[in-house]
Design a protein around this motif. Structure first.
Motif, PDB file in Angstrom:
ATOM      1  N   GLN A   5       0.829  -1.211   0.000  1.00 52.04           N
ATOM      2  CA  GLN A   5       0.000   0.000   0.000  1.00 52.04           C
ATOM      3  C   GLN A   5       0.863   1.261   0.000  1.00 52.04           C
ATOM      4  N   GLU A   6       1.992   1.213   0.715  1.00 49.36           N
ATOM      5  CA  GLU A   6       2.895   2.358   0.746  1.00 49.36           C
ATOM      6  C   GLU A   6       3.488   2.612  -0.633  1.00 49.36           C
ATOM      7  N   LYS A   7       3.905   1.522  -1.305  1.00 46.08           N
ATOM      8  CA  LYS A   7       4.480   1.669  -2.639  1.00 46.08           C
ATOM      9  C   LYS A   7       3.434   2.223  -3.602  1.00 46.08           C
ATOM     10  N   ARG A   8       2.218   1.697  -3.513  1.00 49.77           N
ATOM     11  CA  ARG A   8       1.129   2.173  -4.371  1.00 49.77           C
ATOM     12  C   ARG A   8       0.894   3.664  -4.140  1.00 49.77           C
ATOM     13  N   SER A   9       0.852   4.066  -2.896  1.00 45.05           N
ATOM     14  CA  SER A   9       0.624   5.467  -2.559  1.00 45.05           C
ATOM     15  C   SER A   9       1.750   6.348  -3.106  1.00 45.05           C
ATOM     16  N   GLN A  10       2.996   5.888  -2.962  1.00 47.08           N
ATOM     17  CA  GLN A  10       4.135   6.646  -3.469  1.00 47.08           C
ATOM     18  C   GLN A  10       4.081   6.777  -4.988  1.00 47.08           C
ATOM     19  N   MET A  11       3.762   5.688  -5.672  1.00 41.88           N
ATOM     20  CA  MET A  11       3.734   5.720  -7.132  1.00 41.88           C
ATOM     21  C   MET A  11       2.591   6.601  -7.637  1.00 41.88           C
ATOM     22  N   LEU A  12       1.434   6.516  -7.009  1.00 37.29           N
ATOM     23  CA  LEU A  12       0.320   7.363  -7.441  1.00 37.29           C
ATOM     24  C   LEU A  12       0.633   8.831  -7.165  1.00 37.29           C
ATOM     25  N   SER A  13       1.378   9.092  -6.094  1.00 36.71           N
ATOM     26  CA  SER A  13       1.821  10.453  -5.805  1.00 36.71           C
ATOM     27  C   SER A  13       2.777  10.939  -6.897  1.00 36.71           C
ATOM     28  N   VAL A  15       2.788   9.943  -9.990  1.00 39.49           N
ATOM     29  CA  VAL A  15       1.976  10.182 -11.193  1.00 39.49           C
ATOM     30  C   VAL A  15       1.382  11.582 -11.138  1.00 39.49           C
ATOM     31  N   GLU A  16       0.856  11.962  -9.983  1.00 39.14           N
ATOM     32  CA  GLU A  16       0.278  13.297  -9.841  1.00 39.14           C
ATOM     33  C   GLU A  16       1.350  14.376 -10.004  1.00 39.14           C
ATOM     34  N   LYS A  17       2.543  14.122  -9.462  1.00 40.53           N
ATOM     35  CA  LYS A  17       3.640  15.084  -9.636  1.00 40.53           C
ATOM     36  C   LYS A  17       4.006  15.210 -11.115  1.00 40.53           C
ATOM     37  N   TRP A  18       4.045  14.071 -11.831  1.00 40.20           N
ATOM     38  CA  TRP A  18       4.362  14.117 -13.256  1.00 40.20           C
ATOM     39  C   TRP A  18       3.318  14.933 -14.005  1.00 40.20           C
ATOM     40  N   ARG A  19       2.032  14.690 -13.699  1.00 44.13           N
ATOM     41  CA  ARG A  19       0.955  15.417 -14.391  1.00 44.13           C
ATOM     42  C   ARG A  19       1.084  16.923 -14.222  1.00 44.13           C
ATOM     43  N   GLY A  20       1.544  17.364 -13.065  1.00 43.26           N
ATOM     44  CA  GLY A  20       1.669  18.794 -12.818  1.00 43.26           C
ATOM     45  C   GLY A  20       3.031  19.372 -13.189  1.00 43.26           C
ATOM     46  N   SER A  21       3.939  18.515 -13.633  1.00 47.99           N
ATOM     47  CA  SER A  21       5.314  18.961 -13.869  1.00 47.99           C
ATOM     48  C   SER A  21       5.535  19.667 -15.198  1.00 47.99           C
ATOM     49  N   GLY A  22       4.720  19.362 -16.189  1.00 48.03           N
ATOM     50  CA  GLY A  22       4.944  19.910 -17.518  1.00 48.03           C
ATOM     51  C   GLY A  22       6.063  19.197 -18.262  1.00 48.03           C
ATOM     52  N   GLN A  23       6.628  18.158 -17.664  1.00 47.78           N
ATOM     53  CA  GLN A  23       7.700  17.399 -18.294  1.00 47.78           C
ATOM     54  C   GLN A  23       7.138  16.226 -19.085  1.00 47.78           C
ATOM     55  N   THR A  24       7.939  15.762 -20.050  1.00 38.75           N
ATOM     56  CA  THR A  24       7.573  14.512 -20.720  1.00 38.75           C
ATOM     57  C   THR A  24       7.775  13.387 -19.711  1.00 38.75           C
ATOM     58  N   GLN A  25       7.211  12.230 -20.001  1.00 43.04           N
ATOM     59  CA  GLN A  25       7.416  11.091 -19.119  1.00 43.04           C
ATOM     60  C   GLN A  25       8.899  10.754 -19.007  1.00 43.04           C
ATOM     61  N   THR A  38       7.806   1.821 -15.780  1.00 34.93           N
ATOM     62  CA  THR A  38       7.213   1.820 -14.439  1.00 34.93           C
ATOM     63  C   THR A  38       6.222   2.971 -14.298  1.00 34.93           C
ATOM     64  N   LEU A  39       6.634   4.164 -14.733  1.00 35.30           N
ATOM     65  CA  LEU A  39       5.730   5.314 -14.684  1.00 35.30           C
ATOM     66  C   LEU A  39       4.515   5.081 -15.564  1.00 35.30           C
ATOM     67  N   SER A  40       4.729   4.550 -16.754  1.00 32.90           N
ATOM     68  CA  SER A  40       3.613   4.288 -17.675  1.00 32.90           C
ATOM     69  C   SER A  40       2.608   3.326 -17.058  1.00 32.90           C
ATOM     70  N   TYR A  41       3.109   2.297 -16.391  1.00 34.17           N
ATOM     71  CA  TYR A  41       2.227   1.326 -15.725  1.00 34.17           C
ATOM     72  C   TYR A  41       1.381   2.031 -14.664  1.00 34.17           C
ATOM     73  N   TRP A  42       2.009   2.854 -13.832  1.00 30.45           N
ATOM     74  CA  TRP A  42       1.281   3.518 -12.752  1.00 30.45           C
ATOM     75  C   TRP A  42       0.327   4.584 -13.265  1.00 30.45           C
ATOM     76  N   ILE A  43       0.622   5.170 -14.406  1.00 33.63           N
ATOM     77  CA  ILE A  43      -0.338   6.095 -15.022  1.00 33.63           C
ATOM     78  C   ILE A  43      -1.604   5.324 -15.381  1.00 33.63           C
ATOM     79  N   GLY A  44      -1.442   4.125 -15.940  1.00 34.60           N
ATOM     80  CA  GLY A  44      -2.591   3.275 -16.266  1.00 34.60           C
ATOM     81  C   GLY A  44      -3.363   2.881 -15.027  1.00 34.60           C
ATOM     82  N   VAL A  45      -2.659   2.533 -13.954  1.00 39.52           N
ATOM     83  CA  VAL A  45      -3.317   2.159 -12.701  1.00 39.52           C
ATOM     84  C   VAL A  45      -4.129   3.332 -12.162  1.00 39.52           C
ATOM     85  N   SER A  46      -3.567   4.533 -12.226  1.00 37.06           N
ATOM     86  CA  SER A  46      -4.278   5.701 -11.696  1.00 37.06           C
ATOM     87  C   SER A  46      -5.548   5.986 -12.499  1.00 37.06           C
ATOM     88  N   LYS A  47      -5.517   5.734 -13.806  1.00 37.79           N
ATOM     89  CA  LYS A  47      -6.717   5.927 -14.631  1.00 37.79           C
ATOM     90  C   LYS A  47      -7.794   4.920 -14.264  1.00 37.79           C
TER      91      LYS A  47
END
Length: 94
Positions: A5-13, A15-25, A38-47
């Motif tokens: 659960q901690e890892k999931r929470s960190q990865m989803l966090s 993803v949110e940082k990436w969305r607000g960063s203005g950077q490419t993946q 890894t980031l691409s996978y967690w983006i899918g999980v968050s959706k």
């Protein structure tokens, strides 16, 4: 909270940082030292979490339904006309 659960929470966090960063993946991953897939996978999980059933509500304009099309998460499309009973059965099949 357990380790998974901690890892999931960190990865989803992240993803949110990436969305607000203005950077490419790729840029984001390089900066944070994580793998692109890894980031691409967690983006899918968050959706999936935002739409857990895989379905989204679509409301007709002007209350005029002309045809209903059910699109399953796997991409299969079924045209149901305007038969709401049929649409209900199609949704329950999933």
């Amino acid at each position: 909270m357990n380790t998974a659960q901690e890892k999931r929470s960190q990865m989803l966090s992240l993803v949110e940082k990436w969305r607000g960063s203005g950077q490419t993946q790729q840029e984001f991953c390089s900066f944070h030292g994580i793998k692109l897939h890894t980031l691409s996978y967690w983006i899918g999980v968050s959706k999936e979490e935002k739409s857990p059933s895989g379905f989204i509500e679509v409301l007709p304009k002007n209350n005029a339904i002309q045809k209903i099309e059910v699109i399953y998460p796997n991409g299969v499309k079924v045209n149901a006309g305007v038969d709401l009973a049929l649409v209900s059965k199609l949704i329950h099949l999933y």
